[in-house]
Design a protein around this motif. Structure first.
Motif, PDB file in Angstrom:
ATOM      1  N   GLN A  69      -4.841   6.341  -1.429  1.00  0.00           N
ATOM      2  CA  GLN A  69      -4.157   6.465  -2.714  1.00  0.00           C
ATOM      3  C   GLN A  69      -4.307   5.139  -3.425  1.00  0.00           C
ATOM      4  N   THR A  70      -4.812   5.164  -4.657  1.00  0.00           N
ATOM      5  CA  THR A  70      -4.997   3.957  -5.443  1.00  0.00           C
ATOM      6  C   THR A  70      -4.594   4.244  -6.878  1.00  0.00           C
ATOM      7  N   LEU A  71      -3.709   3.397  -7.426  1.00  0.00           N
ATOM      8  CA  LEU A  71      -3.355   3.531  -8.835  1.00  0.00           C
ATOM      9  C   LEU A  71      -4.567   3.114  -9.670  1.00  0.00           C
ATOM     10  N   LYS A  72      -4.897   3.905 -10.695  1.00  0.00           N
ATOM     11  CA  LYS A  72      -6.037   3.561 -11.545  1.00  0.00           C
ATOM     12  C   LYS A  72      -5.669   2.364 -12.414  1.00  0.00           C
ATOM     13  N   PRO A  73      -6.480   1.300 -12.389  1.00  0.00           N
ATOM     14  CA  PRO A  73      -6.177   0.117 -13.208  1.00  0.00           C
ATOM     15  C   PRO A  73      -6.025   0.443 -14.692  1.00  0.00           C
ATOM     16  N   HIS A  88       4.452   4.893  -2.047  1.00  0.00           N
ATOM     17  CA  HIS A  88       3.437   5.915  -1.809  1.00  0.00           C
ATOM     18  C   HIS A  88       3.667   6.553  -0.451  1.00  0.00           C
ATOM     19  N   THR A  89       3.041   7.689  -0.279  1.00  0.00           N
ATOM     20  CA  THR A  89       3.139   8.398   0.997  1.00  0.00           C
ATOM     21  C   THR A  89       1.856   8.153   1.784  1.00  0.00           C
ATOM     22  N   HIS A  90       1.900   8.521   3.017  1.00  0.00           N
ATOM     23  CA  HIS A  90       0.696   8.570   3.847  1.00  0.00           C
ATOM     24  C   HIS A  90       0.391  10.033   4.154  1.00  0.00           C
ATOM     25  N   GLY A  91       0.585  10.872   3.148  1.00  0.00           N
ATOM     26  CA  GLY A  91       0.334  12.306   3.318  1.00  0.00           C
ATOM     27  C   GLY A  91       1.212  12.867   4.414  1.00  0.00           C
ATOM     28  N   LYS A  92       0.595  13.466   5.375  1.00  0.00           N
ATOM     29  CA  LYS A  92       1.337  14.035   6.506  1.00  0.00           C
ATOM     30  C   LYS A  92       1.454  13.041   7.659  1.00  0.00           C
ATOM     31  N   GLY A  93       0.949  11.807   7.468  1.00  0.00           N
ATOM     32  CA  GLY A  93       0.950  10.799   8.533  1.00  0.00           C
ATOM     33  C   GLY A  93       2.286  10.090   8.678  1.00  0.00           C
ATOM     34  N   ASP A  94       2.337   9.213   9.665  1.00  0.00           N
ATOM     35  CA  ASP A  94       3.532   8.422   9.957  1.00  0.00           C
ATOM     36  C   ASP A  94       3.716   7.313   8.927  1.00  0.00           C
ATOM     37  N   VAL A  95       4.887   6.713   8.948  1.00  0.00           N
ATOM     38  CA  VAL A  95       5.205   5.571   8.105  1.00  0.00           C
ATOM     39  C   VAL A  95       4.712   4.310   8.810  1.00  0.00           C
ATOM     40  N   PHE A  96       3.897   3.523   8.133  1.00  0.00           N
ATOM     41  CA  PHE A  96       3.399   2.260   8.678  1.00  0.00           C
ATOM     42  C   PHE A  96       2.794   1.454   7.536  1.00  0.00           C
ATOM     43  N   TRP A  97       2.607   0.133   7.764  1.00  0.00           N
ATOM     44  CA  TRP A  97       1.952  -0.731   6.789  1.00  0.00           C
ATOM     45  C   TRP A  97       0.458  -0.728   7.069  1.00  0.00           C
ATOM     46  N   SER A  98      -0.310  -0.186   6.147  1.00  0.00           N
ATOM     47  CA  SER A  98      -1.759  -0.169   6.317  1.00  0.00           C
ATOM     48  C   SER A  98      -2.361  -1.390   5.625  1.00  0.00           C
ATOM     49  N   SER A  99      -3.627  -1.651   5.888  1.00  0.00           N
ATOM     50  CA  SER A  99      -4.310  -2.759   5.211  1.00  0.00           C
ATOM     51  C   SER A  99      -4.389  -2.472   3.711  1.00  0.00           C
ATOM     52  N   GLN A 100      -4.510  -1.202   3.332  1.00  0.00           N
ATOM     53  CA  GLN A 100      -4.540  -0.841   1.914  1.00  0.00           C
ATOM     54  C   GLN A 100      -3.180  -1.122   1.262  1.00  0.00           C
ATOM     55  N   ARG A 146      -1.095  -3.543   2.038  1.00  0.00           N
ATOM     56  CA  ARG A 146      -1.038  -4.994   1.808  1.00  0.00           C
ATOM     57  C   ARG A 146      -1.925  -5.394   0.621  1.00  0.00           C
ATOM     58  N   GLU A 147      -3.105  -4.803   0.550  1.00  0.00           N
ATOM     59  CA  GLU A 147      -4.039  -5.104  -0.545  1.00  0.00           C
ATOM     60  C   GLU A 147      -3.457  -4.674  -1.888  1.00  0.00           C
ATOM     61  N   THR A 148      -2.831  -3.508  -1.932  1.00  0.00           N
ATOM     62  CA  THR A 148      -2.231  -3.017  -3.176  1.00  0.00           C
ATOM     63  C   THR A 148      -1.105  -3.933  -3.625  1.00  0.00           C
ATOM     64  N   ARG A 164      -0.711  -7.095  -3.009  1.00  0.00           N
ATOM     65  CA  ARG A 164      -1.296  -8.347  -3.527  1.00  0.00           C
ATOM     66  C   ARG A 164      -1.846  -8.122  -4.929  1.00  0.00           C
ATOM     67  N   GLY A 165      -2.501  -6.976  -5.152  1.00  0.00           N
ATOM     68  CA  GLY A 165      -3.078  -6.673  -6.458  1.00  0.00           C
ATOM     69  C   GLY A 165      -2.021  -6.486  -7.539  1.00  0.00           C
ATOM     70  N   LEU A 166      -0.902  -5.868  -7.197  1.00  0.00           N
ATOM     71  CA  LEU A 166       0.151  -5.625  -8.189  1.00  0.00           C
ATOM     72  C   LEU A 166       0.844  -6.901  -8.624  1.00  0.00           C
ATOM     73  N   LYS A 167       0.774  -7.939  -7.789  1.00  0.00           N
ATOM     74  CA  LYS A 167       1.388  -9.218  -8.178  1.00  0.00           C
ATOM     75  C   LYS A 167       0.771  -9.750  -9.465  1.00  0.00           C
ATOM     76  N   ALA A 168      -0.488  -9.411  -9.741  1.00  0.00           N
ATOM     77  CA  ALA A 168      -1.160  -9.875 -10.944  1.00  0.00           C
ATOM     78  C   ALA A 168      -0.542  -9.246 -12.204  1.00  0.00           C
ATOM     79  N   TYR A 169       0.036  -8.066 -12.038  1.00  0.00           N
ATOM     80  CA  TYR A 169       0.601  -7.359 -13.185  1.00  0.00           C
ATOM     81  C   TYR A 169       2.090  -7.628 -13.380  1.00  0.00           C
ATOM     82  N   PHE A 170       2.828  -7.752 -12.276  1.00  0.00           N
ATOM     83  CA  PHE A 170       4.295  -7.844 -12.367  1.00  0.00           C
ATOM     84  C   PHE A 170       4.811  -9.078 -11.681  1.00  0.00           C
TER      85      PHE A 170
END
Length: 158
Positions: free
Chosen positions: A104-108, A134-146, A148-150, A152-158
């Motif tokens: 899942q990625t928010l469109k810039p 965001h959800t992980h669909g039907k998966g478990d709750v956990f911190w993915s590398s994506q 963490r990357e998201t 970091r990316g949102l810090k540029a906006y807010f």
């Protein structure tokens, strides 16, 4: 309480406040002859409890239905207010995104449109965007590398 115990308690409290929950194990490992229980009791009094998270009923229902209607992952932005160690989730925003069963990625461009729209309509909202959900669909709750990357990316906006 003896001087050695006070020093140990103050040192541990300082480290807990600086490094958070990981230091709880150190509380248990304090081993000052005959005074361990006193020291642990004093430390527990001084440890700051974790912040509470409260969600507005309307925001909760929006989040619930967004997640139930998605066939894969879905996400957006969190509008929050922070006061006295309490995060109050006031609203959730659904932004155009690329999403599938395992991503899942928010469109810039959509994020830019949201920012411009809110800057014109209600600039105070932009001051309250403090997170992303965001959800992980039907998966478990956990911190993915994506995740963490998201963040970091949102810090540029807010």
């Amino acid at each position: 309480m003896g001087e050695v115990v006070k020093e140990a308690v103050n040192h541990t409290i300082e480290r807990i406040n600086n490094f958070g929950e990981k230091m709880i194990e150190e509380i248990v490992s304090i081993n000052i002859v005959g005074q361990t229980k006193k020291a642990v009791k004093e430390i527990r009094k001084a440890v700051i409890p974790p912040p509470r998270i409260v969600i507005d009923e309307c925001a909760f229902l929006k989040l619930y239905y967004y997640t139930k209607s998605a066939w894969g992952e879905v996400g957006g932005l969190l509008q929050t207010n922070y006061k006295k160690r309490e995060y109050f989730i006031e609203n959730v925003w659904l932004i155009e995104q690329d999403a599938g069963m395992a991503h899942q990625t928010l469109k810039p461009s959509a994020l830019g449109k949201f920012i411009i729209h809110m800057a014109r309509e209600d600039p105070n909202v932009l001051k309250k965007i403090h997170g992303w959900w965001h959800t992980h669909g039907k998966g478990d709750v956990f911190w993915s590398s994506q995740d963490r990357e998201t963040m970091r990316g949102l810090k540029a906006y807010f």
